[in-house]
Structure formats: C-alpha cells, structure tokens
Write an enzyme that holds these catalytic residues in place. Structure first.
Site, PDB file in Angstrom:
ATOM      1  CD  GLN A  36      42.657  27.195  53.427  1.00  0.00           C
ATOM      2  OE1 GLN A  36      42.420  27.875  52.441  1.00  0.00           O
ATOM      3  NE2 GLN A  36      42.540  27.645  54.656  1.00  0.00           N
ATOM      4  NE  ARG A  95      38.318  29.111  49.884  1.00  0.00           N
ATOM      5  CZ  ARG A  95      39.090  29.562  50.856  1.00  0.00           C
ATOM      6  NH1 ARG A  95      39.475  30.801  50.888  1.00  0.00           N
ATOM      7  NH2 ARG A  95      39.471  28.763  51.842  1.00  0.00           N
ATOM      8  CG  ASP A 115      48.500  35.391  53.583  1.00  0.00           C
ATOM      9  OD1 ASP A 115      48.231  34.546  54.453  1.00  0.00           O
ATOM     10  OD2 ASP A 115      47.633  36.007  52.940  1.00  0.00           O
ATOM     11  CD  GLU A 116      47.042  31.529  51.379  1.00  0.00           C
ATOM     12  OE1 GLU A 116      47.052  30.439  52.005  1.00  0.00           O
ATOM     13  OE2 GLU A 116      45.994  32.082  50.993  1.00  0.00           O
ATOM     14  CE  LYS A 150      44.804  30.806  56.456  1.00  0.00           C
ATOM     15  NZ  LYS A 150      43.437  30.294  56.435  1.00  0.00           N
ATOM     16  CB  THR A 151      44.606  37.358  54.649  1.00  0.00           C
ATOM     17  OG1 THR A 151      44.873  36.099  54.023  1.00  0.00           O
ATOM     18  CG2 THR A 151      45.233  38.461  53.841  1.00  0.00           C
TER      19      THR A 151
END
Length: 692
Positions: free
Chosen positions: A236, A597, A205-206, A17-18
């Site tokens: 998330q 992660r 982002d996020e 995504k980032t």
DNA sequence: CCCTGCGCTTTTTTT
DNA sequence: AAGCGCAGGG
C-alpha cells in the site's frame, strides 16, 4: 504480546493494522502508562482524530482533566517541536506555514528573470525538484553541485532564491517542517534529548509511507526508550512520488535487530471474491513481500466492471444506481448514503459526480480536494488574517495589498518591492517610508499608508475580540462584499462566494469552540496543516452522506459499497506514469488500495470516451481491470496500446504530426469495444429513475 | 490605475 | 473548460 521494545507489524489490507495501534494505546494506558507518555503518529489528521476517539472509547470513561494520548501527524508534531526550539536554529518562534499554492507563488517569483525560455521549467516542476532535494536533506548551497543538466542547474539557482524568499517571509513549507526538525535534532542534541524524553512509547501508522526525514525523526525519537511500534503494508505504498521509501519498512529489522515481527494475514474486511481480485491484481507487481491474504468473510459477488459512454453518463449511471439502492423497501438490504464511497484518481473527476449527486438530491461529502481553501475568496480572507498575524508574510501581503482595489497598482507595488529588495528588508517595513521616498506618486503613497494603518489597527485589536467577531469586523471594514460585487456578475456566483466565506467564518468559530486557547496563529496553523477541520459539522454530515474522494485519501478507510470510477488507461494508471514507465507498480498499488476498501460490493467503471480540454478523447480500459481477472495477456496488450497512444500524444508539439498520429495509434490498438465479462448493466436501464 | 477581452496553455496523487 | 498573462481603451 509484550508492549516493550521494537515491534513491526507487517500486514495486508483489512487486517486491522490501525486497530493494533489503537488497542495497544489503550492497553498501555490500562497497564499504567500515563497518557502523556504515549505518542502515536498517523498519516492524516482525520486518522488521528478517529484513533483518538476509538482509543478513548476502548478505555471507557476517563477521569476529568486527564488529557487524551498525543496522536498527530508528522507535520503537526514537527510544528510543535519547532515552536519549542526554533530559536536554536535561528528561526522565528512564530512562522507561517506555506501550502502548495503559496509555494507556487514563490516558485514563480524565483523563476522570474532566471529562465532562458518560458517552458524549460515550470513552477510545478521546480517545486517537485526542490521537494526531492529537501527530502534528501540537500540545501540550496549544495544543490548546484548535485544538479544534473541544465534543467536542474536552473532549478538549483531558483532553489536558492526560493529558500531565501521563504525565510524572508518568516515561513516554512511542508518539507521544511520535517527538514528543520531533523536539522534541529542533528545540531542540538539537547533539543533532541528533550523531545525524546517527552515520550516512552512511539507508535507509527502507515509506516510504508515515511520519507527520509520522517524516518530519521522516528529514529531520533525512539532511540532512547526503544519502545517503537510501526505498522504498515508494502503493497500500500502510494506516496513514492513524495519521497516515501518502502525500504524503511522492509529494513526495519536492520535498524532494530531485536525487533519482533508480527504478520497479519487474515482479512476481516472484504468478501472473498473482492479480496481474490485484489490478490490477483497485486501479484502483478515485481518486487514485493509475498503475503497471502486469507478472506474471513465468505460469500458475495465478484467486482462488477461496467463500461459507459462518457463521464457524464458514468456519473448518471452510478448515482442512479446508488439512489435506487437507497430507496429499497427492505431495510436490511437498503443502502445508507454513508455506506457508499466513490473513488477516483484525479481531482477533476468528481465534477460530474457532484453535479449528478446534487441533481439527484443525494447527500455527499467531497473529501480533500483542497477545494475549500483553494477558493479565491477564502484565500483572500485567509491572506488578510495571515498578514495580520505576520506582516512579513509577503506572499499574503502582495495578495491583499490591492484587493479589494484601493489604488495601489502594479507600478507602485513594483517600486516598493525594488526598494525592499535593495535594502534587504521585508516589504512590510518599507511601507512607512513609501511617502518619504520620492519615487512614488503622492496619491499612491497616501493609499499605501492607509492600507498600512488598516493592518496595524487590526493587529492592535487582535487579542481584544473573539476571533470570529474579529474576522467579521475585518471583512466589514475592508468591504470585501464590494469586491465580490465588482468581480462577479452572476448573482448566484456572488451568493456562492459569500456562502464559502460564511463557511470559512464558521470554521473559525468551530476552532474557537474546541480549543482552550484560541489564537489566530493556532487557527492559521490548523488551516494549513489539515485543510478543513470543521469537524463537528463534518462528522454529522459524513454519517449521512456518500463519500467522494481520491484513491490516495481513501487509504486506511473502508466502506460497504465502493465505486471505482474512471478505470481507464491514462487515468489509472495515470498518463504520466505510463509515459515514464517507471511508476506503474505504484499505480497498481493505488488500484489495490481502492479495491481493498470495499467490504461487500465493488463496482469498477470505465468510459469509452472522456472530455479532455473541452474535446472528447477515446479511452482504453485500464489494464488493471484485466489483471484483476487474471487476463494477463490482454492486460499486456492494453498496456502496449496505452503506451503508444500517450507517447505520441504527449511528446511532439501540436500541429499536424501529432493529430495525424493519434488516430493511427488508436486504430492499431486492441481497443474497440472491449467486453469485460458479463454484459455490463445497461446504462439506460440503470439511468431510468434518474430524472423526476 | 482599472477593467475587459482575447489567446494561449493546461496532463496526478497530499501533509 | 478554465485560468493566466498581456494588450489596449477608459
């Protein structure tokens, strides 16, 4: 893919995504958009730094003098906006930013004389309620109206005091930064227009972690150009407790009907058995966007689940294993320290691991934890600097007015405060009159005057020296060393405190090195917004160190080898969410974040017993361990046992009833030696190479 | 005013 | 285990 118009990237963990945002920034610049017209917002400063570096890297060498694109956190962004327009709201242009511990001091003060009984409302509770109100845009004057019950009524009264105090100190708390920006945009369209026209592209982002004010700020900024790209994953969302609202991302299309939606479902990060565990786990959440994450990387082992006796042995076993893997002869399979992360739920957990890592001489970095700026000595020095920057900062002023002790005792301070409150003037402005007013003993008033002159002297010298030397001189003059000698007896203790002060001074030097116009204000701002920013040093260390951090700070990162420790009921899910039963889903998402992660290997550990307030307490393995393996039935039983245990432990006051109930709850639980799958690696074996 | 020691409470995550 | 508030002696 078009670079214009609203775009929602809804994507699972490890899908890059980032990277989408980073590539997009690079692509925009390549197609001719000037860097300064792009604004990207990340969740942490660390993420911002990384994104900036990667974007520049993608672009190759950039011509000298060209600024990198603007990438920052919401809070940093708001500070800049407010600095440009604060006067419109009637705020001072220069304001201090109060962190959590400053807020607590204020909250304690606000509750004084209001509380009926001591335990109706604690400072922490008050802050939580205030933060909730602030994120809904409720002002102190309206709080009384919306307050529900005695507790909130009390909080409403305290809120008013808190906010008045905060303003009087010329300060803002974290919520204020967002809230005031929103207010600015609301009341001053010309300011909103000015800010909205600074950029042609906005990337967030996020996005699943945006709260109300952030959401509205985004809308205000993107409204004109509509080039808004948001990226996130509802699975998330782990900041609900802070006012984050998943519906912002889920309803994106309602706000921007012409929005394009892109789904990314290929996971490039984790090997398939790890991803499978993650998928199985998150499927236990009720309301969520169905997403299927396809593994790109085949092979690998399923997560290991290890049971340990207690937290000390847990740390020993984990560190021993890490050390062993680092020592392999075969370089292709040997771990580097930076390949490893140890993730935990609460900030007290790393203690045992730090101890063990130091003993085993394994380099490590403890991320966040606020440990650095929370140290007394650092806070003291910081307080001096803050008073010099802004004498109205009363929290800081009170902190240092008699530290090191200079004969201005509690009695004197109280009188001064009373006068200040009476006249409705900041404490600092009362100080010159201290000698004039007859209320204060002669000796004391002389000392107050001495202190005032000291601060004034340094205020006058502020611009003359580099900050680093300035701070050094300040410490010398104040003789902080004497304070350390006085307070701490153990020589090692004094050394450690001196070392952290030195580290603090270094961070000033580093700040000076990297900024074009280093100012005290600027440094204080950085310190408040980002915790530790001594990046060069940090970067270097991070490359050779095992990473220790909370699950919350792990969001957005990845590591070849991950250890999730303390996988126990009461820790993850946390006791608090077990008791109110409401936020278990968020805890599950937190566990999901942790699992996802891991790239190559994942190890989950839990303890049979754990120290709590100096006493060992039996622990139940986390339900999430069982859920991950699809053992839904056993997970449910663990959940029941856990609820029973914490409900009984938590509620009633000490004494007999509780202590009698505790063992009963444990006996009836399905606890006992819960074996999870393959026999855990024997702790003794894993421990063998630990000591030398 | 300053220091010491005792007893009491503490239970999450962060910009 | 550790930090905080408070009482009491220098």
């Amino acid at each position: 893919m078009t670079l214009q118009g609203p775009l929602l990237v809804l994507a699972g963990a490890g899908t890059g995504k980032t990277r989408v945002i980073t590539y997009r920034i690079a692509e925009l610049i390549r197609r001719g958009t000037v860097q300064e017209r792009i604004l990207a917002v990340t969740f942490t400063n660390k993420a911002a730094r990384e994104m900036r570096e990667r974007a520049l890297h993608l672009l190759g060498k950039r011509p000298k003098g060209v600024k990198p694109p603007e990438i920052s956190t919401f809070h940093a962004l708001c500070v800049r906006v407010l600095r440009r327009h604060a006067e419109r709201l009637g705020y001072p242009k220069e304001f201090a930013i109060y962190d959590r511990s400053d807020q607590e001091t204020l909250a304690r003060g606000a509750l004084r004389d209001i509380r009926v009984s001591a335990d109706t409302l604690r400072p922490g509770d008050l802050l939580h309620i205030i933060s909730g109100w602030k994120s809904q845009g409720i002002r102190p004057s309206e709080a009384e109206r919306v307050a529900n019950g005695d507790r909130e009524g009390l909080a409403a009264a305290a809120y008013a005091r808190y906010q008045t105090q905060l303003r009087a100190c010329g300060s803002m708390d974290f919520d204020d930064l967002l809230l005031s920006t929103e207010e600015l945009f609301d009341k001053h369209p010309e300011a909103r227009f000015a800010e909205a026209t600074r950029f042609d592209h906005l990337l967030i982002d996020e996005y699943q972690d945006t709260n109300g004010p952030q959401y509205r700020i985004v809308k205000a900024l993107a409204h004109r150009h509509r080039n808004l790209c948001v990226v996130g994953d509802d699975d998330q969302s782990i900041y609900g407790w802070r006012g984050a609202d998943v519906s912002h991302i889920l309803n994106f299309q309602k706000d921007w009907p012409d929005a394009k939606i892109v789904r990314l479902e290929d996971n490039y990060r984790s090997k398939s058995p790890i991803l499978e565990a993650a998928n199985t786990l998150i499927a236990h959440n009720g309301s969520r966007h169905q997403k299927i994450l396809r593994p790109f990387r085949e092979g690998g082992l399923p997560p290991r689940m290890l049971r340990m006796e207690n937290e000390t042995l847990e740390a020993e076993a984990v560190i021993a294993e890490i050390r062993q893997r680092m020592e392999g002869v075969d370089e292709s399979v040997r771990w580097r320290p930076s390949d490893v992360a140890i993730l935990f739920r609460t900030n007290e957990q790393p203690r045992a691991f730090e101890l063990e890592l130091r003993r085993a001489r394994v380099p490590y970095v403890l991320v966040g934890g606020m440990s650095f700026y929370d140290r007394k000595e650092v806070r003291d020095v910081l307080a001096y600097l803050r008073v010099i920057a802004n004498p109205s900062d009363e929290v800081s002023l009170l902190r240092i007015i008699n530290t090191p002790a200079r004969g201005i005792g509690a009695g004197t301070v109280e009188i001064l405060m009373r006068v200040a409150v009476q006249r409705g003037v900041p404490l600092w402005q009362i100080l010159p009159e201290a000698s004039a007013s007859g209320d204060i003993p002669h000796v004391a008033s002389e000392r107050v005057e001495g202190f005032r002159k000291l601060v004034e002297k340094f205020r006058a010298e502020l611009g003359a020296l580099p900050l680093f030397e300035f701070a050094q001189g300040l410490l010398q003059t104040v003789d902080y060393r004497a304070e350390l000698d006085r307070v701490y007896k153990a020589p090692g203790d004094i050394e450690a405190r001196l070392a952290s002060i030195q580290e603090f001074l270094n961070s000033i030097a580093l700040y000076e090195q990297r900024s074009e116009h280093a100012t005290l204000q600027g440094f204080l701002e950085e310190a408040a917004l980002s915790g530790r920013e001594d990046q060069k040093d940090d970067d270097k260390r991070e490359r050779h160190a095992v990473t220790l951090m909370t699950l919350h700070s792990a969001k957005g990162l990845e590591f070849p080898h991950v250890y999730m420790v303390g996988m126990e009921e009461g820790l993850l899910p946390h006791q608090r969410s077990v008791v109110d039963g409401k936020s278990i889903d968020e805890e599950r998402r937190l566990a999901y974040v942790g699992v996802t992660r891991a790239q190559d290997s994942l190890t989950l550990t839990f303890c049979k017993e754990r120290m709590k307030w100096g006493k060992p307490r039996a622990q139940i393995p986390s339900r999430f361990l069982m859920e991950m393996r699809g053992e839904t039935d056993r997970a449910r039983k663990a959940a029941e046992a856990s609820l029973q245990m914490f409900r009984n432990v938590d509620k009633p006051a000490p004494s007999e009833s509780a202590s009698r109930k505790k063992p009963a709850a444990r006996a009836s639980s399905s606890n006992g030696p819960v074996k999870l799958g393959k026999k855990p690696v024997a702790t003794a074996a894993a421990r063998k190479p630990a000591r030398g």
